[in-house]
Design an enzyme around this catalytic site. Structure first.
Site, PDB file in Angstrom:
ATOM      1  N   SER A 233      37.597  41.334  45.906  1.00 52.14           N
ATOM      2  CA  SER A 233      36.265  41.368  46.533  1.00 52.14           C
ATOM      3  C   SER A 233      36.375  41.975  47.928  1.00 52.14           C
ATOM      4  O   SER A 233      35.361  42.312  48.540  1.00 52.14           O
ATOM      5  CB  SER A 233      35.664  39.961  46.607  1.00 52.14           C
TER       6      SER A 233
ATOM      7  N   LYS B 100      46.660  36.702  40.324  1.00 55.26           N
ATOM      8  CA  LYS B 100      45.473  36.644  39.452  1.00 55.26           C
ATOM      9  C   LYS B 100      45.228  38.011  38.820  1.00 55.26           C
ATOM     10  O   LYS B 100      45.407  39.044  39.477  1.00 55.26           O
ATOM     11  CB  LYS B 100      44.234  36.222  40.247  1.00 55.26           C
TER      12      LYS B 100
ATOM     13  N   GLU C 208      34.049  32.966  35.844  1.00 55.48           N
ATOM     14  CA  GLU C 208      32.992  33.511  36.713  1.00 55.48           C
ATOM     15  C   GLU C 208      31.705  33.757  35.930  1.00 55.48           C
ATOM     16  O   GLU C 208      31.722  34.402  34.865  1.00 55.48           O
ATOM     17  CB  GLU C 208      33.464  34.825  37.364  1.00 55.48           C
TER      18      GLU C 208
END
Ligand code: KIV
Length: 263
Positions: A45, A112, A180
């Site tokens: 992000s 991740k 998510e």
């Protein structure tokens, strides 16, 4: 005390909520660590929050490693989760290993990556070689163009696919899974079904832990924040205070509330 993958397992068993936030630099890494956050995700992000892109797609492995190293210098106890960016692990498991090494050498404790079933072989390859891997399923922002936008995943028939993905990443050796933008009921079912911790973002309060993007959570991201986020600065008199309120709200099961979740 340093947070490890064993801490997550114990917290899940004890029903203690796990707190994550993103950070991308030394000062915020330090602030989050001081506030008692369990894990800091140096997420891709950063493509949006730091670099000003519309998606995380332009982020490179060198960007991820640079920001992971910046965060690591400020952190004593929190687990640092490094994020493999778009194109840095999809070609082969060997490519994933090489890039995971870069993030670990920059200071990440856990790596991740996005994707369910398709990544099982890679997750197995990395974990067999001593790397702790967190999977990320549901809305996977690196696939935003394929998904047709930042949309809720797992509604209707596609719910079964997410259940299979969740089981699959656990069987492949993942130590945790980020869910998510997944309907609350489905996320609760996955959380109940898995032995590993689920970390939700827009996946309801039943997940074992929660993560938010820091810039959304302190209300400084210039574009509209997602429905599942909350600006904790609105009732705090400092950034540190807002982070402490977030930690307390997650631990108490007060965040996310119904208005931050999807049906
Ligand atoms: O990159 C990131 O910040 C993430 C979170 C949204 C989970 O993957």
């Amino acid at each position: 005390m340093a947070v490890t993958v064993t801490t997550f397992d114990k917290m899940k068993q004890a029903g203690d909520k796990i707190t994550w936030l993103t950070a991308y630099d030394y000062s915020f890494g330090h602030l989050l660590d001081q506030a008692g956050i369990d894990a800091i995700l140096v997420g891709d992000s950063l493509g949006m929050t730091i670099q000003g892109h519309r998606t995380p797609i332009p982020v490179t492995i060198d960007d991820s490693a640079y920001h992971t190293a910046c965060v690591a210098r400020g952190v004593e106890n929190a687990m640092i989760v490094g994020d493999l960016p778009f194109g840095s692990y999809q070609v082969s498991k060997e490519q994933a290993y090489e890039n995971a090494v870069k993030l670990m050498q920059a200071g990440a404790h856990v790596i991740k990556l996005e994707g369910g079933e398709l990544q099982n072989e890679t997750i197995e390859f990395l974990t067999e070689r001593g790397i702790a891997v967190c999977a990320h399923i549901g809305l996977t922002p690196q696939s935003v163009h394929k998904l047709g936008g930042f949309k809720v995943q797992g509604r209707g028939e596609s719910a079964q696919r997410l259940l299979d993905d969740a089981k699959g990443v656990q069987a492949a050796g993942a130590c945790a899974v980020v869910l998510e933008a997944v309907p609350r009921k489905l996320a609760a079912e996955i959380t109940e079904m898995l032995e590993i911790a689920t970390i939700g973002i827009g996946a309801g309060p039943e997940c074992d832990g929660q993560v938010l993007v820091l810039q959304d959570m302190i209300g400084i991201y210039p574009s509209k924040s997602p429905k599942f986020s909350k600006n904790f600065m609105s009732q705090a008199d400092s950034v540190g205070g807002a982070i402490e309120q977030y930690v307390a709200a997650v631990k108490a099961g007060e965040f996310p509330a119904a208005e931050h979740s999807f049906n």
